[in-house]
Design a protein around this motif. Structure first.
Motif, short mmCIF file in Angstrom:
data_model
loop_
_atom_site.label_atom_id
_atom_site.label_comp_id
_atom_site.label_asym_id
_atom_site.label_seq_id
_atom_site.Cartn_x
_atom_site.Cartn_y
_atom_site.Cartn_z
N LEU A 1 0.83 -1.20 0.00
CA LEU A 1 0.00 0.00 0.00
C LEU A 1 0.87 1.25 0.00
N GLU A 2 1.93 1.24 0.77
CA GLU A 2 2.82 2.41 0.82
C GLU A 2 3.46 2.65 -0.54
N ASN B 1 -4.57 7.31 -7.45
CA ASN B 1 -5.47 6.35 -8.10
C ASN B 1 -5.01 4.92 -7.86
N THR B 2 -3.71 4.68 -8.02
CA THR B 2 -3.17 3.35 -7.75
C THR B 2 -3.38 2.98 -6.29
N ALA B 3 -3.12 3.91 -5.40
CA ALA B 3 -3.29 3.64 -3.98
C ALA B 3 -4.75 3.33 -3.65
N HIS B 4 -5.67 4.02 -4.28
CA HIS B 4 -7.09 3.77 -4.01
C HIS B 4 -7.47 2.35 -4.42
N VAL B 5 -7.01 1.92 -5.59
CA VAL B 5 -7.33 0.57 -6.07
C VAL B 5 -6.75 -0.48 -5.12
N VAL B 6 -5.51 -0.29 -4.70
CA VAL B 6 -4.86 -1.24 -3.81
C VAL B 6 -5.53 -1.26 -2.44
N GLU B 7 -5.86 -0.07 -1.93
CA GLU B 7 -6.49 -0.03 -0.61
C GLU B 7 -7.86 -0.68 -0.62
N ARG B 8 -8.64 -0.48 -1.66
CA ARG B 8 -9.97 -1.11 -1.73
C ARG B 8 -9.84 -2.63 -1.78
N GLN B 9 -8.87 -3.13 -2.54
CA GLN B 9 -8.67 -4.58 -2.57
C GLN B 9 -8.17 -5.09 -1.23
N LEU B 10 -7.29 -4.34 -0.58
CA LEU B 10 -6.82 -4.73 0.75
C LEU B 10 -8.00 -4.80 1.72
#
Length: 220
Positions: free
Chosen positions: A60-61, A69-78
């Motif tokens: 995530l970091e 945008n990339t962080a949002h996609v990763v955080e939602r999947q996390l």
């Protein structure tokens, strides 16, 4: 270090970490598998340290460094994977009893965690702890800079309660919990269930150090 009973005696609000003290989030869905699934969302050209990590929060970091945008996609999947993970596990030994005892004693219990709000709320609902846990101050953004050891989540919990630092204590099993508490001016109790962890947590100088959740019962 202060004794736990003395430390809690004058407090009104208990801030409790989730992963570790309440449950082992990735006991059945391993953290490495979660991290690997998140890496695939970022792309193949990862730095060596990110490719090697077994920690989803490292991914995530890195995603945050790639852009919001990339962080949002990763955080939602996390968040979705955390929900899947907690659906497969039970509370840590003594966790339910300790939380219920604190609530019965008049403490306001708040979960303060880097895990997602949705996963925590789902777990508390399944194990009928929503009445005892009054609030959740946890991850609701894709910005890892807002997570412990940053004091943001603890400060948000205090604002929601209208509480001062002197009324609160943070209980967790990581250095990040102790450091976040110190930055917020809140007392800390470190939970170390192994000698190795006890040594590591003692090095960050918490206000109290315990080896079992049972040590925190009847402490008020």
């Amino acid at each position: 270090m202060t004794g736990v009973k003395e430390l809690l005696q004058e407090k009104d609000h208990v801030f409790l970490d989730f992963d570790g003290p309440v449950c082992d989030v990735f006991a059945e869905l391993p953290a490495r598998e979660v991290a690997d699934r998140l890496k695939r969302l970022v792309g193949p050209d990862l730095p060596a340290d990110v490719r090697a990590t077994a920690d989803p929060f490292d991914v995530l970091e890195y995603a945050w460094s790639c852009g919001p945008n990339t962080a949002h996609v990763v955080e939602r999947q996390l968040s979705r994977l955390e929900g899947e993970a907690v659906s497969q596990i039970a509370p840590a030994p003594g966790a339910q009893e300790t939380i219920r005892e604190w609530a019965a004693q008049g403490f306001t219990v708040t979960i303060v965690s880097n895990n997602s709000v949705d996963a925590i709320r789902s777990f508390l609902t399944v194990y009928e702890l929503t009445e005892q846990v009054r609030r959740i101050s946890a991850r609701s953004t894709s910005d890892p800079g807002q997570l412990k050891p940053n004091p943001t989540l603890i400060e948000a919990a205090m604002r929601a309660l209208g509480a001062s630092p002197g009324q609160c204590v943070m209980i967790g099993d990581s250095a990040a919990d102790v450091l976040a508490a110190r930055a917020a001016g809140v007392a800390s109790v470190a939970l170390a269930v192994t000698p190795t962890k006890r040594e590591a947590l003692a090095s960050v100088d918490p206000d109290a150090l315990v080896s079992d959740l049972a040590d925190l019962r009847s402490a008020g």
